[in-house]
Scaffold this active site. Sequence first.
Site, PDB file in Angstrom:
ATOM      1  N   ALA A 165      31.985  64.333 -28.337  1.00  0.00           N
ATOM      2  CA  ALA A 165      32.334  65.636 -27.767  1.00  0.00           C
ATOM      3  C   ALA A 165      31.361  65.990 -26.653  1.00  0.00           C
ATOM      4  O   ALA A 165      30.290  66.533 -26.906  1.00  0.00           O
ATOM      5  CB  ALA A 165      32.332  66.707 -28.863  1.00  0.00           C
ATOM      6  N   GLY A 197      33.896  74.801 -19.569  1.00  0.00           N
ATOM      7  CA  GLY A 197      33.216  75.045 -18.302  1.00  0.00           C
ATOM      8  C   GLY A 197      32.313  73.916 -17.854  1.00  0.00           C
ATOM      9  O   GLY A 197      31.519  74.091 -16.922  1.00  0.00           O
ATOM     10  N   ILE A 204      39.003  66.383 -26.319  1.00  0.00           N
ATOM     11  CA  ILE A 204      38.299  65.407 -27.142  1.00  0.00           C
ATOM     12  C   ILE A 204      39.277  64.378 -27.715  1.00  0.00           C
ATOM     13  O   ILE A 204      40.126  64.693 -28.553  1.00  0.00           O
ATOM     14  CB  ILE A 204      37.519  66.100 -28.281  1.00  0.00           C
ATOM     15  CG1 ILE A 204      36.604  67.188 -27.709  1.00  0.00           C
ATOM     16  CG2 ILE A 204      36.735  65.065 -29.070  1.00  0.00           C
ATOM     17  CD1 ILE A 204      35.659  66.711 -26.619  1.00  0.00           C
ATOM     18  N   GLU A 242      31.557  52.504 -21.180  1.00  0.00           N
ATOM     19  CA  GLU A 242      32.765  53.336 -21.259  1.00  0.00           C
ATOM     20  C   GLU A 242      33.630  53.121 -20.025  1.00  0.00           C
ATOM     21  O   GLU A 242      34.864  52.989 -20.120  1.00  0.00           O
ATOM     22  CB  GLU A 242      32.387  54.809 -21.383  1.00  0.00           C
ATOM     23  CG  GLU A 242      33.599  55.735 -21.400  1.00  0.00           C
ATOM     24  CD  GLU A 242      33.241  57.205 -21.518  1.00  0.00           C
ATOM     25  OE1 GLU A 242      34.169  58.038 -21.489  1.00  0.00           O
ATOM     26  OE2 GLU A 242      32.044  57.521 -21.644  1.00  0.00           O
ATOM     27  N   GLN A 259      62.929  42.528   2.161  1.00  0.00           N
ATOM     28  CA  GLN A 259      61.573  42.357   2.674  1.00  0.00           C
ATOM     29  C   GLN A 259      60.614  43.421   2.149  1.00  0.00           C
ATOM     30  O   GLN A 259      59.471  43.111   1.778  1.00  0.00           O
ATOM     31  CB  GLN A 259      61.567  42.375   4.205  1.00  0.00           C
ATOM     32  CG  GLN A 259      60.192  42.046   4.781  1.00  0.00           C
ATOM     33  CD  GLN A 259      60.141  42.158   6.292  1.00  0.00           C
ATOM     34  OE1 GLN A 259      60.303  43.244   6.835  1.00  0.00           O
ATOM     35  NE2 GLN A 259      59.938  41.025   6.963  1.00  0.00           N
ATOM     36  N   GLN A 274      58.923  53.225  -8.254  1.00  0.00           N
ATOM     37  CA  GLN A 274      59.782  53.337  -7.074  1.00  0.00           C
ATOM     38  C   GLN A 274      60.721  52.139  -6.970  1.00  0.00           C
ATOM     39  O   GLN A 274      61.909  52.287  -6.650  1.00  0.00           O
ATOM     40  CB  GLN A 274      58.920  53.441  -5.817  1.00  0.00           C
ATOM     41  CG  GLN A 274      59.691  53.690  -4.536  1.00  0.00           C
ATOM     42  CD  GLN A 274      60.256  55.097  -4.446  1.00  0.00           C
ATOM     43  OE1 GLN A 274      59.786  56.005  -5.135  1.00  0.00           O
ATOM     44  NE2 GLN A 274      61.274  55.286  -3.613  1.00  0.00           N
ATOM     45  N   HIS A 288      61.865  50.429  -9.348  1.00  0.00           N
ATOM     46  CA  HIS A 288      62.881  50.536 -10.397  1.00  0.00           C
ATOM     47  C   HIS A 288      63.986  51.526 -10.011  1.00  0.00           C
ATOM     48  O   HIS A 288      65.028  51.576 -10.689  1.00  0.00           O
ATOM     49  CB  HIS A 288      62.253  51.011 -11.713  1.00  0.00           C
ATOM     50  CG  HIS A 288      61.636  49.931 -12.539  1.00  0.00           C
ATOM     51  ND1 HIS A 288      60.439  49.330 -12.229  1.00  0.00           N
ATOM     52  CD2 HIS A 288      62.046  49.345 -13.705  1.00  0.00           C
ATOM     53  CE1 HIS A 288      60.127  48.428 -13.163  1.00  0.00           C
ATOM     54  NE2 HIS A 288      61.088  48.412 -14.056  1.00  0.00           N
TER      55      HIS A 288
END
Length: 382
Positions: A127, A132, A160, A245, A282, A339, A341
């Site tokens: 956490a 803020g 979290i 991380e 193309q 896009q 697809h």
Amino acid sequence: MERTLFESDHNAFRDAVRQFVKRHVVSEYDRWEAEGLVDRKLWHLAGESGFLGMAVPTEYGGGGEPDFRYNTVLVEEFARSGAASLSSGFGLHNDVVAPYLLELGTEEQKRRWLPGFCSGELVTAIAMTEPGAGSDLKAVRTTAVRDGDSYVLNGNKTFITNGIHSDIVIVVAKTDPSAGARGISLLVVERGMPGFERGRKLAKAGMHAQDTAELVFTDVRVPAANLLGEENRGFAYLMNNLPQERLSIAVVAVATSQAAFDWTVQYCRDRKAFGQQIGSFQNSRFKLAEMATEIDMAQVYLDRAILELNVGTLTPVDAAKLKWWTTELMKRTTDTCLQLHGGYGYMDEYPISRAWRDARIHTIFGGTTEIMKEIIGRDLGF
């Protein structure tokens, strides 16, 4: 481009993860997405399968393999199956929280928490973020005041990961508010401690199956024995562990980019317009060529960084470069693939739709792209 990062043991581990995903994830993932939470049972199954605490020594119930390539395989397979929420939740547990417990935990703490960590009995979270205080960790307002053999913890945390399921939470708090960054400590709060409450399970634009929550601490008495590391050294610990991380996030980013690309190549072969495969136009060929090149380049840099982490030479600056580049690549790739697809890409029956939604947060959490560039720029002397 042939990948040379992995050896036979890693490939065998990948086969086991793929079977796990096929058996326990694929048929349930849509339900977890709708409910905003994976079944707690999945954590127990992952523990039984050896997918939790791979780096934890065997004496505490772990795999005894501090080789980040195993972590990489697990996160990659979740991401490539379209289960980015699991990459985040399990990745946080194995890649983010584990180093804190292993490097900072006392022998008593390790024996108390690590067996459950590895079995799936204890789900973990960290956490940091507050309403803020996001990227600016020095601005956290949660306080922990020493009172005898305990700390009295007060504050609110938000965004979290694993917030609902978590049984132990590493909380970033000010133990000396007058000292700024030098007054931050890490306290482990356990489920059931009076005053520790879950707030809302947060609704998000993507990563729907990943439980994300608000946590509230009201006069929580945390035993001093739950202090992780030394008092007032928390900020240094956080900075030391952020490269891993960010590397973990980059693994998800490249794996998702590759999966999105593979789905799209197949779609461009199968889908026809104006009497020809859409991949033969193309513009489509050029877009696919660009993505193929960028993903290969990102993979090479990522694989090098994984090896550097294994030998302890991955720097915060190189991790920052990797994190911002790969997550921006992920965002760009999933958007281009959607896009290509066409309208079908916007339909949830196609995996690119979910991947596109899930990609967006990755340029934000773990340090925004802007913060990564700030780290790099400062290293250049500006």
